[in-house]
Design a protein around this motif. Structure first.
Motif, PDB file in Angstrom:
ATOM      1  N   LEU A 125       0.827  -1.201   0.000  1.00 28.50           N
ATOM      2  CA  LEU A 125       0.000   0.000   0.000  1.00 28.50           C
ATOM      3  C   LEU A 125       0.868   1.260   0.000  1.00 28.50           C
ATOM      4  O   LEU A 125       0.568   2.223  -0.716  1.00 28.50           O
ATOM      5  N   ASP A 126       1.936   1.235   0.768  1.00 25.51           N
ATOM      6  CA  ASP A 126       2.823   2.395   0.819  1.00 25.51           C
ATOM      7  C   ASP A 126       3.465   2.650  -0.540  1.00 25.51           C
ATOM      8  O   ASP A 126       3.590   3.793  -0.981  1.00 25.51           O
ATOM      9  N   ALA A 127       3.872   1.574  -1.214  1.00 28.29           N
ATOM     10  CA  ALA A 127       4.509   1.713  -2.522  1.00 28.29           C
ATOM     11  C   ALA A 127       3.550   2.307  -3.540  1.00 28.29           C
ATOM     12  O   ALA A 127       3.910   3.211  -4.306  1.00 28.29           O
ATOM     13  N   HIS A 128       2.314   1.837  -3.559  1.00 24.28           N
ATOM     14  CA  HIS A 128       1.335   2.339  -4.521  1.00 24.28           C
ATOM     15  C   HIS A 128       0.868   3.744  -4.149  1.00 24.28           C
ATOM     16  O   HIS A 128       0.609   4.564  -5.039  1.00 24.28           O
ATOM     17  N   ALA A 129       0.758   4.013  -2.855  1.00 24.20           N
ATOM     18  CA  ALA A 129       0.361   5.358  -2.434  1.00 24.20           C
ATOM     19  C   ALA A 129       1.399   6.383  -2.875  1.00 24.20           C
ATOM     20  O   ALA A 129       1.054   7.471  -3.366  1.00 24.20           O
ATOM     21  N   ARG A 130       2.653   6.026  -2.746  1.00 22.41           N
ATOM     22  CA  ARG A 130       3.739   6.952  -3.088  1.00 22.41           C
ATOM     23  C   ARG A 130       3.911   7.077  -4.594  1.00 22.41           C
ATOM     24  O   ARG A 130       3.962   8.191  -5.134  1.00 22.41           O
ATOM     25  N   ASP A 131       4.019   5.952  -5.301  1.00 23.32           N
ATOM     26  CA  ASP A 131       4.419   5.991  -6.710  1.00 23.32           C
ATOM     27  C   ASP A 131       3.250   6.045  -7.684  1.00 23.32           C
ATOM     28  O   ASP A 131       3.406   6.507  -8.809  1.00 23.32           O
ATOM     29  N   GLU A 132       2.074   5.588  -7.268  1.00 27.39           N
ATOM     30  CA  GLU A 132       0.917   5.634  -8.161  1.00 27.39           C
ATOM     31  C   GLU A 132       0.017   6.831  -7.859  1.00 27.39           C
ATOM     32  O   GLU A 132      -0.424   7.534  -8.775  1.00 27.39           O
TER      33      GLU A 132
END
Length: 229
Positions: A125-132
């Motif tokens: 979730l953190d990865a998608h929140a940041r990069d997406e």
């Protein structure tokens, strides 16, 4: 060893609210006082209007900023919930989406796959929140922080023209408030630029010139309305 960098982006949320509040407090209250002072109202009415403007403006800034930033927070939370649901239901599709993001940024497909897989295993979730979605920890909406910063800074900014009104004689009230407020705005611009790591003189010119124009227009509008009425 290179010197450690000290970025200012982490201050952007509360600094924006504080500068907006103080700037609005100085200009709004100064414009209100100069507008009323240009009519035939007595000295007590002028000071009372400034104090009432301080209270009303401070409360308005708090409510307005809270509602505005809370709306942003609601959108962020809704997007995060949607993303969390999609990660559970469409894990492979979300992984490919993350890979394509890194590939578009210039990373090779193999390396992008490795990075996306490791970040997904660590905190998807953190990865998608940041990069997406572009939602970062330091720029998350904080309604209470924004409301308090705006309200307090507005009150502090409003105190300045009120104090000038109390100190100076009535015959030079309007020019004293305009000059004093412009000086305060210049100081505010310098402080905000230093705090945010920006150039000082452009900030000073921008806030001082626009503030002076606003107060001059307000003082003339008071005279115009008195003449019409």
């Amino acid at each position: 060893m290179p010197a450690k960098e000290h970025h200012k982006i982490f201050r952007s949320a509360w600094l924006r609210a504080s500068v907006l509040g103080a700037n609005d407090g100085i200009i709004s209250t100064s414009s209100l006082i100069t507008g009323i002072a240009s009519t035939s109202y007595d000295y007590f009415t002028i000071i009372s209007a400034g104090i009432v403007g301080l209270i009303a403006g401070s409360l308005s800034m708090a409510v307005g900023e809270y509602v505005s930033v809370q709306s942003q927070a609601d959108i962020e939370n809704a997007d995060l919930q949607m993303e969390q649901y999609s990660l559970k239901k469409n894990h492979e599709e979300e992984l490919e989406e993350l890979i394509s993001i890194y590939v578009d940024r210039g990373v090779s497909y193999d390396l992008a796959t490795q990075v996306a897989s490791q970040l997904t295993d660590h905190n998807a979730l953190d990865a998608h929140a940041r990069d997406e979605l572009g939602i970062l920890i330091h720029n998350r909406a904080r309604p209470l922080q924004a409301a308090l910063a705006s309200s307090i800074s507005f009150a502090l900014g409003s105190i300045l023209p009120i104090m000038i009104s109390i100190i100076v004689p009535v015959w030079c009230l309007i020019p004293s408030i305009i000059v004093g407020s412009v000086i305060c705005l210049a100081i505010l611009g310098a402080v905000s630029a230093i705090t945010g790591g920006a150039k000082i003189w452009p900030a000073i010119r921008r806030i001082s010139i626009l503030g002076a124009i606003s107060m001059i227009i307000a003082s003339f509008s008071g005279s115009v309305f008195e003449f019409i009425l």
